[in-house]
Structure formats: C-alpha cells, structure tokens
Scaffold this motif. Structure first.
Motif, short mmCIF file in Angstrom:
data_model
loop_
_atom_site.label_atom_id
_atom_site.label_comp_id
_atom_site.label_asym_id
_atom_site.label_seq_id
_atom_site.Cartn_x
_atom_site.Cartn_y
_atom_site.Cartn_z
N THR A 91 97.58 -64.97 3.23
CA THR A 91 97.07 -64.42 1.97
C THR A 91 98.58 -64.31 0.87
O THR A 91 98.09 -64.00 -0.15
CB THR A 91 96.72 -63.07 2.16
N ASP A 92 99.71 -64.59 1.38
CA ASP A 92 100.60 -64.54 0.67
C ASP A 92 101.05 -66.14 0.00
O ASP A 92 100.97 -66.86 0.91
CB ASP A 92 102.01 -64.46 1.59
N ALA A 96 101.65 -69.72 1.61
CA ALA A 96 100.67 -70.73 1.53
C ALA A 96 101.05 -71.90 1.19
O ALA A 96 100.76 -73.16 1.72
CB ALA A 96 99.48 -70.13 0.38
N VAL A 97 102.08 -72.05 0.41
CA VAL A 97 102.94 -73.45 0.09
C VAL A 97 103.62 -73.90 1.43
O VAL A 97 103.33 -74.97 1.80
CB VAL A 97 103.77 -73.15 -0.87
N LEU A 98 104.20 -73.00 2.22
CA LEU A 98 104.91 -73.43 3.44
C LEU A 98 103.81 -73.84 4.43
O LEU A 98 104.34 -74.68 5.37
CB LEU A 98 105.86 -72.21 4.00
N ALA A 99 102.61 -73.23 4.43
CA ALA A 99 101.67 -73.66 5.38
C ALA A 99 101.39 -74.98 5.35
O ALA A 99 100.62 -75.45 6.45
CB ALA A 99 100.25 -72.54 5.11
N GLN A 633 97.93 -59.74 16.44
CA GLN A 633 96.69 -58.77 16.30
C GLN A 633 96.08 -59.28 14.96
O GLN A 633 94.72 -58.93 14.75
CB GLN A 633 97.32 -57.25 15.94
N ASP A 634 96.64 -59.71 13.95
CA ASP A 634 95.85 -59.95 12.77
C ASP A 634 95.41 -61.35 12.79
O ASP A 634 94.81 -61.81 11.54
CB ASP A 634 96.73 -59.51 11.53
N ALA A 635 95.69 -62.13 13.46
CA ALA A 635 95.64 -63.72 13.46
C ALA A 635 94.18 -63.96 13.49
O ALA A 635 93.42 -63.00 14.33
CB ALA A 635 96.36 -64.29 14.38
N ASP A 636 93.59 -64.79 13.09
CA ASP A 636 92.35 -65.39 13.40
C ASP A 636 92.27 -66.80 14.11
O ASP A 636 92.49 -67.61 13.43
CB ASP A 636 91.54 -65.53 12.02
N PRO A 637 92.15 -66.95 15.38
CA PRO A 637 92.06 -68.11 16.11
C PRO A 637 91.02 -69.03 15.62
O PRO A 637 91.19 -70.06 15.84
CB PRO A 637 92.11 -67.54 17.53
#
Length: 739
Positions: A91-92, A96-99, A633-637
């Motif tokens: 969400t950052d 998002a660019v680095l992803a 914890q917050d990751a969505d596999p």
C-alpha cells in the motif's frame, strides 16, 4: 540487479545522500557501489520521522540468506523483522515501485520509533547502521562458498544425468550453462551435449531450433547425435502421418523435408520406428536403388511386423508419381556377388559408402588389394558405423597390409580416424552398463566410471529384470557409489522406473542417494522423481516405510536456506497418497523434516507454511510454534493467486501428488477458485473437455507424455498452456504466482 538510486532517494524518502554527514555519505557510497557490483547492500529511507532499511540482494537465494542473517544481526531488538519478515508494503507507493524488481528488496523498520521523551531510537539507529556495515563487509568479502565453487566436469555431468532422468528442464539447463562456462569442452561437443539434453527432455522443437544444428548436420558427428536429429525430424515432419497410416501425406512430408536433412542417413542397423521411417523416406526421396530399399524394408520388419508393408506402399505411391520406376523387387543378391559392371571394385565400394551402405562397403574393400584409398574407405565407414565387429575387421586389414605408414603420411583426418579406430578396438572388456556396474562393485574401474555421455549414449540399457537383480544384490557400499555417480545411468534407465512403476527399484535408488550423502541439485530432483514413481506404484507398507527413512536422510544432507521449499515439496509428495494415511512412518517423516528445516525457518515462504499446516491437519500433528511465529501477520499469502478467483483451473500431471497438493493449497488461498486435477492419458474425451473448458490449464511437462502435451495444446487452440518444467507442487504454484 539494477537500482535507480536517484529514484530511491527521491519522492517518499527524506534522505539526500549529498546532504548527510561525510561519514554517512561514505557508507552510502559503499552500499551503492556494492549493489551496482551485484553484491548485497542496504539503503536507508526516512519518512515522517520513521526509518527503514532496504536490503538488496542479486539473487533470490542470497535474498533468503540475507533475511536469515538479519534475524541474528538485527532481530527483534531493533526491527520489525519478526513480524514483517522483510516484506514490502504493497500500500506504500514507494514500495510499490520496488516490488517490480526481479528480486524484491527486503524492508525492515528500525525500532523503537522516534519519540520526544526517549533517546533509545538514536541508539537503535546507530547500532543498526553499524551492524549493516559490518554484515555487508563480511558477506561480500567472504570466499566463495562450496555451493558456488566451480565443480568438476564429472560432477556437473552427473547432475545433468539426474536432471534429464527426472525431466527437470531448469536444472538440466543450469548444468549445461555451467559446463559452457567452466568445462573444457569445445563448441562441437557442447552442441552434441545440448542436443542430447533436448532429446532427453523430448523437446524435439528445441533440437531443430538449436543454434548449431546446421553445423552439426554438416560435420562428422557421433551416431547418437544423428539418431537424436532423426528422432526430431520424425516427430516434426512424419509422426502424425505415420501414426495415422496416411502414406500419401507421408510422401508429401518427405518432399517438404529441408535439404539439410536429406543426408541424414546413419548407415547403421535401425533400432526404432522413427529411425526406420526417416531413413527409408529419405532414401525414397533420394531415388536410391532397390538393394538399399529392400534392406531397409527387411530391417523395418524386425522392428514392427506391419512396418514394411506400410513403407512399401509409400514407395509404390512414389513410383506411381515417377512411372519410369517399377515396384521394388525382391531382395537381390549381395552387392559383391553381382556381375561386374564398368565400375572398378574400388569405385563400387566408394558408391556403397556414398549411399550409406557402410557394412557392404567394408565387406567389399576387405577383398581388394591394399591401397590408401582402401584404407580411407575402411576408416571412414568404420568410424561412421561404430560397430565393434566392423571396426576390428578394418583394423586387422590395415595392420595385416602394413598401411599405417601410408596413413601417417596422408591427411590429418586419416591419422585422426586411425587413432580413433585403435582406441575403439583396444584390448580389454567391452564397455557397457554391465561393466560400469561391475566397476562400482570393485576397487578398480575409475576410468570406466568416469566415462562421458559421448560413450554411454551408445550403450544398450539393461533390461528391467537385470536391473532388478543387480539392485537386489548390491551392497550398501555399492549402492552408495551408484548414488554418488549414477546420473548418466539413471538417465539411460529412466523408462524402467517411470513406466514399470517398480516401487522396490525406486526404493533401492533412494537408498543409494541417501548412502552417498551427496548434496546436489541433481540428487534433489532425482529424489522428487523417484518418490513420484514409487508412490504411483502402490508400494507395500514395508517398502514405503523404508523409502521414507532413506528420503529423510537425503533431505538432511540437502537442506539449506535455499532448499527448504524443495524439502517441503518432498514432504507434500510423501504424504499425498493412501499409503501415507496408514503408515506410522509418515508422521515420523513429518516431524523429522519440520525439525530439519527449523534452522532455516526464515527461508520458508507463505505457501510452504500453508503446506505444513495442511499436512499437519491431515496427520493430526502439531505444527512447531516457532515455524508459524515467523509467518508475516499482515501478509496475504494468497495475493499472488488472487487473479485466479472465479476461474476454472486444471492442473495436469501423470504423477498426482504434486497437483493434488497444489490444488489443496490454492483452494485455501483463493476463495471461489474452481480447480481440478488430471492424470488422464493423452487423447481421452475427459482430457479434451478439460483442456477446452479451463480458463487456466497447467501441464507439468516433467511428468507428462509429449503426446499428451501436444493434445492439450491442440484442444486449447489460441489459449495458452502454463508449462511447468519441474516436479513438485511449489513449481506449479511458482508458475501460477507469476501469472
């Protein structure tokens, strides 16, 4: 690894390298220089009073390793690593660019955060910066690990054999690249090896598309390479018409055969339908005489009873189109018994050689007066034929008539051919797979064991019964040697394990791999393949339990931060059958493997953890808490697979453990996915319907027949087929995650 430093220190980052203190600027310069040189490096980002560090690694393996080391160097004391596991924040906008990078950078926030009433944050930031500085110096300055160290050619060829046996394209191509980079092989030998590799993968399109194929066709080449090209030509131009019995189309296909393939005549006895059809059609197109055609028809009859009549019809059609020819006559008398013509015997022998009648040419030359021309014919025919009997006759003739002196004073090619003939006919036992196995069982024979694929490709594989007897009687020491050196052996005998479904044979090879204690990519893909074969054969409980014990030893020897997913794949395969549900060995394997990967828990990805939880649920076992504690914890596999929601997905493989597990995990991660697995053989109506109706169709090519893959592709039409070139559920999930 390419990082846009201007963009990184741009919008969303309050740090400007040119405005920081000289010491910090020097640190940043060193980090950026290291990243540019494909080393591990870190860059800071500050925003709204918070500080993050981003770790850049050139490869996924080094990224995982870095994450594991950060646990120790930074850990929960100064970061959010225990909770976020280095993941970027989708969400950052900055992240998002680095992803989009091929290897996503690791990200962690330095804790505690900045506060007005405490100075602890300053201490934390200083400690983290110092730790990262020392860490990168150690990582980038260390000597190459054993994992990265150059391997010997024998070691790489062994892994290549295992990869071909398991039909793992990724590992096989990696071995080939390693040989191209490090081995002392010339371009011709590399081209031969590459063609053999594609043939082992049954990728005939790759054979015909090889960059060096034109050169290979124009040069003298090993018989095995000629047979590979023949098989590729058959699969590409003739197989559909031959299988359908359409002789008119078959004749049309040979007319369309490119001219470069017209000399593709081995001159050796044919041993397969593909060889027989290709060579006969080429000779028909070349308008070869009846003697050769009748001999080819006779040989075709020894391969398949109905094949001569089929080929003879092609010849009739050809001669109907060229009425000056008559139908093929009955087999005629041997060439050397024909009435003499205007040709001299030497000219007639030359003509026989030109037409590929190599045995007949040798036989005729042996009756002639000795000469350099006769020696030339003998050497050329013997080398192309590669028959021990014919080679021995040729050498005896040359020796008896003292032709070595003439040859030594002739061309370099003749001297090279004579040297080959002398080596080929050297005294000693004839090498084959039986003598190779005998060498495993003795203290001598290291030269035999180091024999390369250019020799072993010509060896006839052992029968299933002979292989079974040898494996049954082999000692643990001998099995261990087989596990250490048996890559090419397994490549040559893969069909016995894959087709016969002999669980006991696979268990014996697993024992050999375990006893060798070998750690290599080839061993890992072979273990996965052998487990597939064994489980598909409904093994007895004792064989199943024994196989799992050996497998656990292999996993222990091969597990590392970069192979944890493979270890979980093995666990998934071993527990996905009915045999697993009733065997106490299954739950023992579960705990042993989860304990084995525990030191590398940071390297487990979300789908690995989902698989562990799934298997634990099936077995009624508990998942080690420390493994789950590392889950973000917050990751969505399920995020990488979200595009599959509301889609119909079919996973196809002849070994069902991987597709079963992948389907189970996808059902957990993706709500409303409609997913099926298939192990239908090629041509079934069910498979046709699945291929036609699926939104996404996945084929595990490492465990699928070539004909089935073509059938599915034909039914899919313009819609794509996702090809997975490695075994294991993780390979399927990885391909789907990439969309």
């Amino acid at each position: 690894m390419s990082v846009d430093f201007k963009e990184f220190f741009g919008s969303g980052n309050d740090i400007t390298p040119t405005r920081v203190g000289p010491d910090f600027q020097l640190i940043l310069d060193n980090f950026m220089a290291g990243i540019q040189q494909r080393q591990i490096g870190f860059l800071p980002r500050s925003s709204q009073g918070r500080l993050w560090w981003y770790g850049f690694a050139p490869t996924p393996r080094q990224q995982r390793e870095t994450l594991a080391i950060l646990d120790s160097w930074i850990g929960p004391t100064f970061s959010d690593l225990p909770h976020q596991r280095g993941a970027l924040n989708p969400t950052d906008p900055f992240d998002a660019v680095l992803a989009n990078a091929s290897v996503k950078p690791l990200r962690f926030e330095v804790l505690p955060r900045r506060t007005a009433d405490s100075e602890e944050w300053k201490h934390a930031r200083s400690r983290v910066r110092d730790a990262l500085l020392v860490l990168t110096k150690l990582l980038n300055g260390r000597p190459p690990s054993e994992f990265d160290a150059p391997r010997t050619t024998v070691e790489v060829l062994d892994d290549l054999g295992h990869a071909i046996a398991a039909r793992d394209r990724a590992v096989a191509l990696a071995c080939l690249r390693e040989l191209e980079a490090t081995a002392d092989l010339d371009q011709a030998n590399l081209a031969f090896l590459r063609l053999r590799l594609f043939a082992g993968l049954e990728d005939w399109k790759a054979v015909l598309a090889d960059r060096d194929l034109d050169h290979v066709l124009a040069m003298r080449r090993p018989l095995s390479v000629t047979q590979v090209i023949q098989q590729a030509a058959y699969a590409t131009w003739f197989a559909p018409y031959d299988a359908a019995g359409n002789e008119e189309e078959l004749l049309g296909a040979v007319t369309a055969l490119p001219a470069a393939f017209r000399p593709l005549f081995s001159g050796t006895p044919r041993t397969s339908r593909a060889q027989a059809v290709v060579e006969f059609l080429i000779e028909v197109e070349n308008d070869t005489g009846d003697d050769t055609l009748n001999r080819l028809l006779d040989e075709a009859g020894t391969i398949e009873p109905g094949l001569p009549a089929h080929l003879r019809n092609v010849l009739y059609l050809r001669r109907e189109q060229s009425p000056q020819h008559s139908a093929p006559s009955e087999p005629s008398a041997p060439e050397d018994q024909l009435d003499s013509s205007s040709e001299s015997p030497l000219e007639r022998a030359t003509g026989l050689m030109a037409r590929g009648e190599l045995q007949a040419a040798i036989k005729l030359v042996l009756t002639l007066e000795p000469s350099l021309h006769a020696a030339y014919l003998l050497l050329t025919c013997a080398r192309d034929l590669q028959s021990p009997q014919q080679a021995a006759l040729a050498l005896e003739y040359i020796s008896t008539h003292h032709l070595q002196g003439l040859i030594d004073g002739a061309s370099a090619r003749l001297r090279d051919d004579l040297a080959w003939l002398e080596q080929f006919t050297q005294a000693g036992p004839r090498l084959d797979w039986r003598t190779w196995l005998d060498a495993l069982d003795g203290d001598h024979g290291s030269a035999t064991l180091a024999t390369g694929p250019e020799i072993t490709d010509g060896w006839t594989p052992l029968s299933s019964s002979a292989l079974t007897a040898w494996l049954h009687d082999a000692s643990d020491g001998t099995l261990g040697k087989l596990g250490e050196l048996g890559g090419q052996f397994m490549a040559a005998h893969r069909d016995i394990f894959a087709e016969d479904g002999a669980a006991e044979l696979s268990e014996r090879i697993l024992a050999g791999l375990a006893l060798s204690g070998k750690n290599s990519a080839g061993v890992r893909v072979q273990t996965q393949a052998l487990l597939d074969y064994l489980l598909s054969a409904n093994p007895a409980s004792a064989v199943f339990a024994s196989a799992l014990e050996w497998t656990e030893l292999i996993v222990s020897a091969n597990v590392s931060a970069v192979t944890t997913t493979w270890a979980i794949d093995i666990l998934q395969a071993a527990t996905a059958t009915s045999a697993a549900a009733t065997s106490p060995a299954t739950i023992e394997l579960f705990y042993k493997i989860t304990n084995t990967v525990r030191p590398f828990k940071s390297a487990l990805n979300p789908t690995d953890l989902e698989a562990i939880k799934l298997i634990a649920s099936e077995l009624g076992a508990g998942v080690p808490e420390d493994l789950l504690a590392d889950q973000v914890q917050d990751a969505d596999p399920g995020a990488p697979y979200r595009y599959l929601q509301d889609s119909k997905v079919v996973l196809y493989s002849l070994t069902e453990s991987a597709t079963t597990r992948a389907a189970q995990i996808l059902r957990i991660l993706v709500p409303k996915i409609d997913i099926e697995t298939s192990a239908e053989h090629d041509g079934s109506s069910k498979l046709a319907a699945q291929a036609a109706n699926a939104d996404v169709f996945v084929v595990v090519t490492a465990s699928a027949k070539h004909a089935a893959t073509d059938f599915i592709a034909a039914k899919r039409g313009a819609r794509p087929v996702v090809l997975v070139n490695s075994r294991g559920s993780s390979a399927i999930l990885r391909e789907l995650a990439e969309g």
